[in-house]
Design a protein around this motif. Structure first.
Motif, mmCIF file in Angstrom:
data_model
loop_
_atom_site.group_PDB
_atom_site.id
_atom_site.type_symbol
_atom_site.label_atom_id
_atom_site.label_comp_id
_atom_site.label_asym_id
_atom_site.label_seq_id
_atom_site.Cartn_x
_atom_site.Cartn_y
_atom_site.Cartn_z
ATOM 1 N N ARG A 1 -58.424 -37.482 60.189
ATOM 2 C CA ARG A 1 -58.773 -36.452 58.673
ATOM 3 C C ARG A 1 -59.527 -35.192 59.575
ATOM 4 O O ARG A 1 -60.288 -35.210 59.824
ATOM 5 C CB ARG A 1 -59.968 -37.562 58.593
ATOM 6 N N ILE A 2 -58.934 -34.104 58.545
ATOM 7 C CA ILE A 2 -58.813 -32.983 59.248
ATOM 8 C C ILE A 2 -59.726 -32.590 58.340
ATOM 9 O O ILE A 2 -60.564 -32.955 57.436
ATOM 10 C CB ILE A 2 -58.093 -31.673 58.395
ATOM 11 N N GLY B 1 -64.530 -40.641 66.428
ATOM 12 C CA GLY B 1 -64.453 -39.282 67.959
ATOM 13 C C GLY B 1 -63.466 -37.901 66.603
ATOM 14 O O GLY B 1 -62.845 -37.874 65.620
ATOM 15 N N THR B 2 -63.713 -37.298 67.417
ATOM 16 C CA THR B 2 -63.075 -35.677 67.521
ATOM 17 C C THR B 2 -62.422 -35.347 68.042
ATOM 18 O O THR B 2 -62.478 -34.833 69.159
ATOM 19 C CB THR B 2 -63.964 -35.178 67.529
ATOM 20 N N PHE B 3 -61.185 -35.071 67.282
ATOM 21 C CA PHE B 3 -60.152 -33.534 68.566
ATOM 22 C C PHE B 3 -60.308 -32.421 68.011
ATOM 23 O O PHE B 3 -60.514 -31.461 66.471
ATOM 24 C CB PHE B 3 -58.764 -34.477 67.894
ATOM 25 N N PHE B 4 -60.321 -31.327 68.645
ATOM 26 C CA PHE B 4 -59.474 -29.927 69.125
ATOM 27 C C PHE B 4 -58.567 -29.271 69.629
ATOM 28 O O PHE B 4 -58.398 -29.578 70.802
ATOM 29 C CB PHE B 4 -61.714 -29.648 69.621
ATOM 30 N N ILE C 1 -58.107 -25.641 64.754
ATOM 31 C CA ILE C 1 -57.671 -27.017 63.701
ATOM 32 C C ILE C 1 -58.997 -28.434 64.650
ATOM 33 O O ILE C 1 -59.342 -28.989 65.544
ATOM 34 C CB ILE C 1 -56.496 -28.165 63.600
ATOM 35 N N ILE C 2 -59.971 -28.699 63.923
ATOM 36 C CA ILE C 2 -60.937 -30.379 64.433
ATOM 37 C C ILE C 2 -60.243 -31.114 63.384
ATOM 38 O O ILE C 2 -60.314 -31.287 62.380
ATOM 39 C CB ILE C 2 -61.571 -30.011 64.894
ATOM 40 N N ALA C 3 -60.417 -32.478 64.194
ATOM 41 C CA ALA C 3 -59.972 -33.779 62.893
ATOM 42 C C ALA C 3 -60.895 -34.828 64.462
ATOM 43 O O ALA C 3 -61.022 -35.403 64.757
ATOM 44 C CB ALA C 3 -58.470 -33.941 62.948
ATOM 45 N N ARG C 4 -60.840 -35.628 63.026
ATOM 46 C CA ARG C 4 -61.452 -37.229 63.140
ATOM 47 C C ARG C 4 -61.257 -38.218 63.468
ATOM 48 O O ARG C 4 -60.210 -38.422 61.574
ATOM 49 C CB ARG C 4 -62.691 -36.860 62.412
ATOM 50 N N ARG C 5 -61.206 -39.565 63.842
ATOM 51 C CA ARG C 5 -60.688 -40.816 63.977
ATOM 52 C C ARG C 5 -61.451 -41.162 63.403
ATOM 53 O O ARG C 5 -62.875 -41.436 63.605
ATOM 54 C CB ARG C 5 -60.483 -41.418 64.617
ATOM 55 N N ASP C 6 -61.649 -42.121 61.483
ATOM 56 C CA ASP C 6 -62.689 -42.508 60.980
ATOM 57 C C ASP C 6 -62.686 -43.531 61.089
ATOM 58 O O ASP C 6 -61.549 -44.560 62.707
ATOM 59 C CB ASP C 6 -62.956 -42.536 59.847
ATOM 60 N N ARG D 1 -69.784 -27.985 66.584
ATOM 61 C CA ARG D 1 -70.800 -27.446 64.588
ATOM 62 C C ARG D 1 -70.119 -28.917 63.586
ATOM 63 O O ARG D 1 -70.543 -28.929 62.818
ATOM 64 C CB ARG D 1 -70.274 -26.628 64.025
ATOM 65 N N PHE D 2 -69.657 -29.739 64.530
ATOM 66 C CA PHE D 2 -68.331 -30.661 63.895
ATOM 67 C C PHE D 2 -68.787 -31.951 64.987
ATOM 68 O O PHE D 2 -68.028 -32.819 63.717
ATOM 69 C CB PHE D 2 -66.800 -30.429 63.373
ATOM 70 N N LEU D 3 -69.585 -32.338 65.914
ATOM 71 C CA LEU D 3 -69.605 -33.439 66.526
ATOM 72 C C LEU D 3 -70.777 -33.757 65.496
ATOM 73 O O LEU D 3 -71.822 -33.278 64.923
ATOM 74 C CB LEU D 3 -69.809 -32.796 67.807
#
Length: 281
Positions: A235-236, A162-165, A276-281, A56-58
Motif C-alpha cells: 500500500r502506497i 513493515g515499511t518499504f522506502f 516512494i514509501i509503501a507498507r505491507r498490511d 514520519r511514516f513508521l
C-alpha cells in the motif's frame, strides 16, 4: 553505442554489471569519504536525507530497534549509517568485493551487521528472517530488468506492518541528454524490455577507471514502479519528487547543499528524484 537499446539475456547482463561494480569497489572505497565516519555521529548524506522522511511514516516514528534490510548496499556506507540511526541492519548486494569492504568497514566502526551476497531479484530466498523496514536508495533499480520480481522480493521480506522506502533518480531525469546545453530528452522514458547499453570506464564518484566498461540498464517509468509495488500487495503511503541529487548527473549541474541540481532557472522544470514509501498490511 551508449544509450542504444539491445536484446540481451538477463544473466549475461547481470554478470557484466557485477564485473563493473566489482571494479568500482576500490575506487569508491577512496572517493566515498569514509574517513568522515571516524566521527561516531556521522551519517552518509543519503541516509541523513532519507531517515527523517522514513521515520514520519513508521508506526514507531523511529528507526531505533527495528530490523532493516538494505537492498543493493554496495560498500556499506549507507548501511552503517542506518545502523547508527538505530536499525539492526542486513546489507544485501551481488558484489562479493563490495560486501568484503562493507563488512570490514562496519567492523572498523563497531557496527554489527549481517551481509548477504545475492542478486536482489533472489533476495527472499537468500536472506534469513523478515524485516520492519526494507530500504533502497539512489541508483538501484535501473540495473534490474524485472521489477515485478523485485517488488515480490520486497513484499516477502517485509513482516506484516513493515515499511518499504525507496529514493532514486527520477525516470524523467534519466531520459535527459546529460551533455546537451539545455534540458533535452534523448533516452527512453518508457521501457520496452530491452536494455540500454553503456561503455564507460569512469564511475559517478571520484577518479580512476574500471576494467569492465560495458554495463546494461533498464528504464522504468514512475507509473511502472508504483504499479509493481501495488501489484505485489503493498500500500502506497507517500510519494514525493525532489530537485537535488547526491551525484552530478550532468556537467551542467551545480553543487548545492545536499548534492547537485540544475541551474537555478531550470530547477523547477524537471524532477531529479522520486521517493516512494509503501507498507505491507
Amino acid at each position: 553505442m551508449n544509450g542504444e537499446h539491445v536484446e540481451i539475456d538477463w544473466t549475461a547482463a547481470r554478470d557484466a554489471n557485477r564485473e563493473n561494480w566489482d571494479d568500482r569497489v576500490p575506487l569508491h572505497a577512496v572517493s566515498y569519504g569514509r574517513e568522515s565516519f571516524d566521527d561516531p555521529e556521522h551519517l552518509s548524506d543519503v541516509v541523513r536525507h532519507d531517515v527523517p522522511v522514513l521515520e514520519r511514516f513508521l508506526p514507531s516514528r523511529s528507526l531505533v530497534g527495528l530490523d532493516v534490510c538494505h537492498l543493493q548496499c554496495h560498500i556499506g556506507t549507507d548501511t552503517v549509517s542506518l545502523a547508527r540511526a538505530g536499525g539492526r541492519v542486513t546489507g544485501v548486494d551481488f558484489s562479493a568485493p563490495a560486501l568484503e569492504t562493507a563488512r570490514a568497514f562496519a567492523e572498523q566502526h563497531g557496527i554489527q551487521a549481517e551481509w548477504v551476497e545475492t542478486d536482489v531479484l533472489d533476495a527472499r530466498a537468500a536472506v534469513s528472517g523478515d524485516f520492519d523496514v526494507v530500504y533502497t536508495s539512489i541508483g538501484t533499480i535501473c540495473w534490474l530488468s524485472d521489477l515485478d520480481r523485485w517488488a515480490r522480493q520486497i513484499h516477502e521480506l517485509l513482516r506484516p506492518g513493515g515499511t518499504f522506502f525507496i529514493r532514486d533518480g527520477h525516470p524523467a531525469l534519466y531520459a535527459m541528454d546529460e551533455d546537451a546545453p539545455t534540458l533535452t530528452a534523448r533516452y527512453r522514458y518508457f521501457g520496452d524490455g530491452t536494455a540500454q547499453v553503456w561503455d564507460d570506464a569512469s564511475t559517478y564518484s571520484g577518479g580512476g577507471s574500471v576494467s569492465h566498461t560495458r554495463t546494461y540498464e533498464w528504464p522504468h517509468s514512475l507509473a511502472e514502479i508504483l504499479g509493481v509495488l501495488l501489484g505485489a500487495g503493498l500500500r502506497i503511503v507517500h510519494v514525493d519528487e525532489g530537485r537535488t541529487l547526491p551525484w552530478r548527473f550532468s556537467p551542467r549541474m551545480v553543487e548545492v547543499p545536499g548534492g547537485y541540481a540544475w541551474p537555478e532557472d531550470q530547477r523547477d522544470l524537471l524532477p531529479c528524484t522520486y521517493t516512494i514509501i509503501a507498507r505491507r498490511d
